[in-house]
Each structure stands twice: as C-alpha cells, then as structure tokens.
Design an enzyme around this catalytic site. Structure first.
Site, mmCIF file in Angstrom:
data_model
loop_
_atom_site.group_PDB
_atom_site.id
_atom_site.type_symbol
_atom_site.label_atom_id
_atom_site.label_comp_id
_atom_site.label_asym_id
_atom_site.label_seq_id
_atom_site.Cartn_x
_atom_site.Cartn_y
_atom_site.Cartn_z
ATOM 1 N N THR A 140 -5.704 22.078 -33.791
ATOM 2 C CA THR A 140 -4.363 22.489 -34.227
ATOM 3 C C THR A 140 -4.442 23.265 -35.532
ATOM 4 O O THR A 140 -3.728 24.258 -35.724
ATOM 5 C CB THR A 140 -3.440 21.263 -34.370
ATOM 6 O OG1 THR A 140 -3.528 20.469 -33.184
ATOM 7 C CG2 THR A 140 -1.989 21.693 -34.552
ATOM 8 N N GLY A 176 -3.768 18.838 -38.857
ATOM 9 C CA GLY A 176 -3.359 18.059 -37.698
ATOM 10 C C GLY A 176 -3.667 16.589 -37.889
ATOM 11 O O GLY A 176 -4.001 16.140 -38.989
ATOM 12 N N ALA A 177 -3.571 15.817 -36.809
ATOM 13 C CA ALA A 177 -3.877 14.388 -36.848
ATOM 14 C C ALA A 177 -4.247 13.915 -35.450
ATOM 15 O O ALA A 177 -3.844 14.510 -34.447
ATOM 16 C CB ALA A 177 -2.686 13.597 -37.381
ATOM 17 N N GLY A 232 -12.778 15.132 -36.037
ATOM 18 C CA GLY A 232 -13.669 16.263 -36.286
ATOM 19 C C GLY A 232 -14.669 16.041 -37.402
ATOM 20 O O GLY A 232 -15.351 16.977 -37.810
ATOM 21 N N GLU A 287 -10.789 16.229 -46.018
ATOM 22 C CA GLU A 287 -9.364 16.360 -45.703
ATOM 23 C C GLU A 287 -8.530 15.476 -46.621
ATOM 24 O O GLU A 287 -7.482 15.898 -47.126
ATOM 25 C CB GLU A 287 -9.120 15.989 -44.242
ATOM 26 C CG GLU A 287 -9.673 16.995 -43.248
ATOM 27 C CD GLU A 287 -9.630 16.517 -41.809
ATOM 28 O OE1 GLU A 287 -9.886 17.347 -40.916
ATOM 29 O OE2 GLU A 287 -9.342 15.328 -41.573
#
Length: 218
Positions: free
Chosen positions: A31, A82-83, A97, A103
C-alpha cells in the site's frame, strides 16, 4: 485485483493531507508503494521524503523524489504507511515487510501519522494477523520463551535479516485486548528491539478503502 484497487484508492486519498514544502515520511509494503506512486504526481510541491526501508528508498529514487536522512530533518509533518491490521482506536499491527523498527521510529518523529489500508485490514480485535517482533539474534530463544509465557506462539522467520541486522519472530494465537499494555510488556523483554504493535504511537488518521468508498477515522 479488487484488493489492489482498494489499496491504491486509500493511497491516493492520503495525498490531500500533504502540504507544499512538506518532508513526507514514507512507509513500506504494497500500500505504501501505491502512495509513493501518488507522491510522484506532486513531487515538485514537496521538499522531499524520509524512507523506512531500502525498497521504498529505491522506488523513491526511481521517481526522482528527494530523500533525507531522518537525522537531517528538524520537522517531519506527516508519515504515511499501511498496516497488517488496524482497529477503531487506530492501534495497529505492522511489520510483515520486516521494517517495523524504522517504521516506528519515523512514525514517532512525525507530527501526524496517516495509516492507509483496504477494508480487509480493519478489525475489531487485533491479533488475527501474526505480531512481528524484531529481536537481537542471541536473544531469539529467550524472547520466544517469554512470549510463550504470555500465551503467544512464536515462529522464527527464517532467512530474513532486518536492515538493522536482527531477526524476526512472528507471534501467532494472540487475542490483543489491551494493546497498550502488551506493547509495553513485550518491549521490556531483554533482547527485543521493537514489537510491531503500534498502540503508544497510534495513527492520527486512518484511511480505509472499501467497496462503498473511503472511510476516514480521525
């Protein structure tokens, strides 16, 4: 194909939150890659980006979007990522990932964290997705034992070394009812670098793309 379309819609919906002259924090994953594509359409309006992974950095470079080291940035207005899962409180599971530590660092540095997901990632209770933990290699067995003690089923993610030189455990079978408490508890285990539970630094805005359009939780 439908899921990819929804991811793309969520990513493009985040563009309206970007202001001219911003340095934008950029996450990792499929995403986030759509968001990088969208960011390319306004690259002349922003000052540049801070990236959470080599893969994202490579894509940003391919689009000629400037990159900054986080240590060089005095003000980071926004971080977009994203999540793996997100709930109504905007608490998240992240790290599929393998970039969870970077992050979390960039998310913590940003004034505003926007999470972009398709509707399949929105859950009432976190824990359906495995919970990643970045661990110093020599502590892998110790951390695994501690996780078993709290009811989780840790699995070593073989063959994966993080960009920080560490290993990953994916924890299954956790029903996370108190994500703030669990994040703190796991972070306090010796050898844990970071846990992919984002509760103390929750998202400020969640953009959820579904078959009926975009839903915003702020």
């Amino acid at each position: 194909m439908i899921e990819e379309k929804l991811k793309k819609q969520a990513a493009w919906a985040a563009i309206k939150y970007i202001k001219p002259g911003d340095i934008v924090g950029v996450g990792s994953g499929s995403t986030a890659e759509y968001f990088i594509d969208a960011l390319g359409s306004i690259k002349n309006l922003i000052k540049g980006t801070v990236s959470s992974s080599r893969i994202s950095s490579s894509k940003l470079k391919d689009l000629n979007i400037p990159l900054f080291d986080l240590n060089e940035v005095s003000l980071l207005n926004i971080y977009v990522d994203g999540a793996d899962e997100i709930n109504q409180k905007k608490h998240m599971i992240k790290g599929k990932g393998a970039a969870l530590t970077r992050e979390k660092i960039i998310a913590s540095a940003a004034k505003k964290f926007i999470c972009i997901v398709d509707s399949s990632k929105f859950v009432h209770v976190l824990g359906r997705a495995p919970l990643p933990i970045e661990v110093i290699p020599m502590a892998r067995t110790l951390v695994s034992k501690k996780i078993i003690d709290i009811g989780g089923s840790p699995k070593y993610r073989k063959g994966i070394i993080t960009e920080n030189g560490n290993v990953l455990l994916d924890v299954h079978n956790l029903i996370i009812l108190d994500s703030l408490f669990l994040e703190e508890k796991i972070n306090n285990i010796p050898g844990v670098v970071s846990v992919g539970l984002f509760a103390h630094r929750a998202a400020d805005i969640a953009i959820i793309s579904g078959k009926n359009g975009i839903k915003i939780i702020d």
